[in-house]
Every structure is written in structure tokens, then in C-alpha cells.
Scaffold this motif. Structure first.
Motif, mmCIF file in Angstrom:
data_model
loop_
_atom_site.group_PDB
_atom_site.id
_atom_site.type_symbol
_atom_site.label_atom_id
_atom_site.label_comp_id
_atom_site.label_asym_id
_atom_site.label_seq_id
_atom_site.Cartn_x
_atom_site.Cartn_y
_atom_site.Cartn_z
ATOM 1 N N PRO A 289 43.277 -2.891 -0.479
ATOM 2 C CA PRO A 289 44.066 -1.681 -0.227
ATOM 3 C C PRO A 289 45.102 -1.413 -1.319
ATOM 4 O O PRO A 289 45.660 -2.336 -1.905
ATOM 5 N N ALA A 290 45.352 -0.145 -1.575
ATOM 6 C CA ALA A 290 46.394 0.247 -2.528
ATOM 7 C C ALA A 290 47.738 -0.323 -2.084
ATOM 8 O O ALA A 290 48.059 -0.348 -0.890
ATOM 9 N N GLY A 291 48.519 -0.798 -3.036
ATOM 10 C CA GLY A 291 49.831 -1.362 -2.740
ATOM 11 C C GLY A 291 49.820 -2.837 -2.432
ATOM 12 O O GLY A 291 50.895 -3.437 -2.236
ATOM 13 N N SER A 292 48.637 -3.465 -2.406
ATOM 14 C CA SER A 292 48.576 -4.895 -2.095
ATOM 15 C C SER A 292 49.243 -5.718 -3.188
ATOM 16 O O SER A 292 49.001 -5.521 -4.383
ATOM 17 N N VAL A 293 50.099 -6.641 -2.765
ATOM 18 C CA VAL A 293 50.789 -7.558 -3.674
ATOM 19 C C VAL A 293 50.034 -8.873 -3.639
ATOM 20 O O VAL A 293 49.747 -9.399 -2.551
ATOM 21 N N ALA A 294 49.699 -9.409 -4.800
ATOM 22 C CA ALA A 294 48.767 -10.531 -4.837
ATOM 23 C C ALA A 294 49.157 -11.553 -5.888
ATOM 24 O O ALA A 294 49.926 -11.267 -6.816
ATOM 25 N N ILE A 295 48.597 -12.750 -5.717
ATOM 26 C CA ILE A 295 48.775 -13.844 -6.663
ATOM 27 C C ILE A 295 47.411 -14.259 -7.193
ATOM 28 O O ILE A 295 46.464 -14.438 -6.427
ATOM 29 N N GLY A 296 47.341 -14.419 -8.525
ATOM 30 C CA GLY A 296 46.127 -14.907 -9.168
ATOM 31 C C GLY A 296 46.502 -15.809 -10.321
ATOM 32 O O GLY A 296 47.073 -15.346 -11.313
ATOM 33 N N GLY A 297 46.251 -17.103 -10.210
ATOM 34 C CA GLY A 297 46.668 -18.036 -11.246
ATOM 35 C C GLY A 297 48.187 -18.115 -11.296
ATOM 36 O O GLY A 297 48.856 -18.257 -10.284
ATOM 37 N N MET A 298 48.745 -17.982 -12.509
ATOM 38 C CA MET A 298 50.193 -18.035 -12.704
ATOM 39 C C MET A 298 50.814 -16.639 -12.692
ATOM 40 O O MET A 298 51.953 -16.466 -13.121
ATOM 41 N N GLN A 299 50.065 -15.658 -12.202
ATOM 42 C CA GLN A 299 50.543 -14.283 -12.247
ATOM 43 C C GLN A 299 50.627 -13.687 -10.845
ATOM 44 O O GLN A 299 49.939 -14.131 -9.919
ATOM 45 N N THR A 300 51.460 -12.672 -10.726
ATOM 46 C CA THR A 300 51.443 -11.839 -9.541
ATOM 47 C C THR A 300 51.278 -10.400 -10.001
ATOM 48 O O THR A 300 51.586 -10.066 -11.145
ATOM 49 N N GLY A 301 50.777 -9.571 -9.118
ATOM 50 C CA GLY A 301 50.537 -8.181 -9.484
ATOM 51 C C GLY A 301 50.434 -7.316 -8.244
ATOM 52 O O GLY A 301 50.509 -7.806 -7.110
ATOM 53 N N ILE A 302 50.280 -6.013 -8.475
ATOM 54 C CA ILE A 302 50.210 -5.040 -7.382
ATOM 55 C C ILE A 302 49.028 -4.118 -7.639
ATOM 56 O O ILE A 302 48.938 -3.499 -8.715
#
Length: 251
Positions: free
Chosen positions: A183-196
Motif C-alpha cells: 500500500p502507498a505510504g507503507s514505511v518499511a525496513i530492508g537491510g540497513m535502510q528504511t524507506g516509504i
């Protein structure tokens, strides 16, 4: 030229950026890549954004920053001289001078507060991620919302911010089974990064929350809410505030 940050007159300039370690690589007739390194590292990204601030002083250039590189797009005719010097050589020479003679402190970008509803249906991976890391759900939220982040670059999809500054204790490999719809606006973690995720997209990062803010609007004068070099802080909100802010965004 497209909607990437365009180089042009800018009132604030960075300290000099030594060019000895920068690799200048022609990529196409109208593109030159400045490579600062090959790692995801805050120090390299600092140099990238300092370079972009200096290169904005040059006319007829378009700057596209990444983690450890800057792509310069230009109109070859605007940089072609009367001698045998190529447009790439002229752009490289101008870039080296701009980087080595910049003298004042650069700005740190805009500061954004991003409200996030963590866990539950808005962050379906929060509990599993917390268990894997040996933390409580509350500890993950506190660590994630307590950090200062910088937008290292926009990529993957229009308006998608890759954020540096994640607490190392929250680092988590990407999911083995990527979702076809996030979904749009999802805040997530992948590896050493976070993103939206700015819009509904496929993705393999762990979804820990969601913001009601609209990060990308193709019809707006500035389509992306965030820009490379901006600063971000997350603020935890409850479901009621999420609903209220979401409704306000849709008006």
C-alpha cells in the motif's frame, strides 16, 4: 530534461569537494557520471550532496544524486566549443572547478516530520521483525521513530526515498517472498535502510507502519514531498489520528 533537480543558481554553496578520488565516467552523449565510491556509507553520501550543492552553480546541467554518485545530464550543443574538446571534457572541467572552489557551508535540506501508524494492519511485519531481532514491538517503534534520517536518494519508483540513519539493531534482510502489492505510504525496513512506498507498488521490504501523507503527486508543481538531502523524523500516531490525517489528505 525531466523532473530531477536541475542545476542552476543557488544561494548557498558547500565547502570544497576534493576531486582526486572522483571517477568521471561518460555514460551517454548527454550524460556524465561522477562516482565517489561503491558503498552505502553516510560519509560518501555527504560528499554527494555537497557536490550537488556546488554543481547547481553551473548552467544547463541536471543533477541526479544517488548513494555514492551524481549523474550529470546536459545538452551537448550547449557545451560543445569550437576546438576539438568534447562536451564531456568541458563538463568535467567545469565540474572539477566548481567542486574545488566551492567555499561556504551547504544547507542540510528541508526537515520533515512523517506521522506513522506502526503495527497492526498498517504494519503487518512489525511483530515478526521484532521477534526476529529479539526486541519488543514497542522497542522497534521507539528505535525507528527516535532516529534522525536523511534522504540519501530517490529511486526504484518516483518519490521513493531511501533513508540513511537506521539504528543498526533494526537491520533486517529483505523478505524471501516479496509482495506483489504494497500500500502507498507503507514505511518499511530492508537491510540497513528504511524507506516509504510513495504509491502502491510491489516490494520485498518489511512493512512496520504506514503514513497517511501523500509522498508523490504527479500533478503537483513539486511531485515528490521529499527530495535528496532532506531530513526526516518519524512520529508515532494511533489509528484514530491516522484516519483523521488520511481523510484530510483526500479532501
Amino acid at each position: 530534461m525531466n523532473g530531477w533537480p536541475r542545476c542552476g543558481k543557488h544561494s548557498r554553496r558547500p565547502a570544497s569537494v576534493p576531486t582526486g578520488a572522483i571517477q568521471f565516467e561518460p555514460l551517454a552523449e548527454d550524460a556524465l557520471l561522477l562516482r565517489f565510491g561503491d558503498r552505502i556509507e553516510p560519509m560518501l553520501n555527504d560528499r554527494v550532496h555537497a557536490a550537488v550543492a556546488a554543481l547547481r552553480e553551473l548552467p544547463s546541467l541536471e543533477c541526479v544524486p544517488a548513494y555514492a554518485s551524481v549523474l550529470l545530464r546536459f545538452e551537448p550543443a550547449a557545451w560543445q566549443g569550437d576546438d576539438a574538446t568534447s562536451a564531456h571534457q568541458r563538463v568535467e572541467e567545469a565540474a572539477r572547478i566548481a567542486l574545488e572552489t566551492a567555499h561556504a557551508s551547504a544547507g542540510t535540506g528541508r526537515i520533515h516530520e512523517i506521522p506513522v501508524c506502526y503495527g497492526g494492519s498498517q504494519g503487518p511485519d512489525l511483530h515478526a521483525l521484532a521477534q526476529h531481532l529479539g526486541l519488543s514491538d514497542e522497542a522497534v517503534v521507539a528505535r525507528h521513530a527516535g532516529a534522525d534520517y536523511r534522504v540519501a536518494m530517490l529511486g526504484f519508483a518516483p518519490g521513493f526515498p531511501y533513508l540513511l540513519g537506521l539504528d543498526p539493531a533494526l537491520a533486517m534482510p529483505r523478505r524471501p517472498d516479496p509482495r506483489t502489492r504494497v500500500p502507498a505510504g507503507s514505511v518499511a525496513i530492508g537491510g540497513m535502510q528504511t524507506g516509504i512506498y510513495p504509491t502502491e507498488l510491489p516490494g520485498g521490504w518489511h512493512l512496520i507502519g504506514r503514513t497517511p501523507l501523500r509522498l508523490f503527486d504527479a500533478n503537483a508543481s513539486e511531485p515528490s514531498l521529499l527530495a535528496a538531502g532532506d531530513r526526516v523524523r518519524f512520529r508515532a500516531i494511533d489509528a484514530e489520528e491516522f484516519a483523521d490525517l488520511d481523510a484530510a489528505q483526500r479532501r
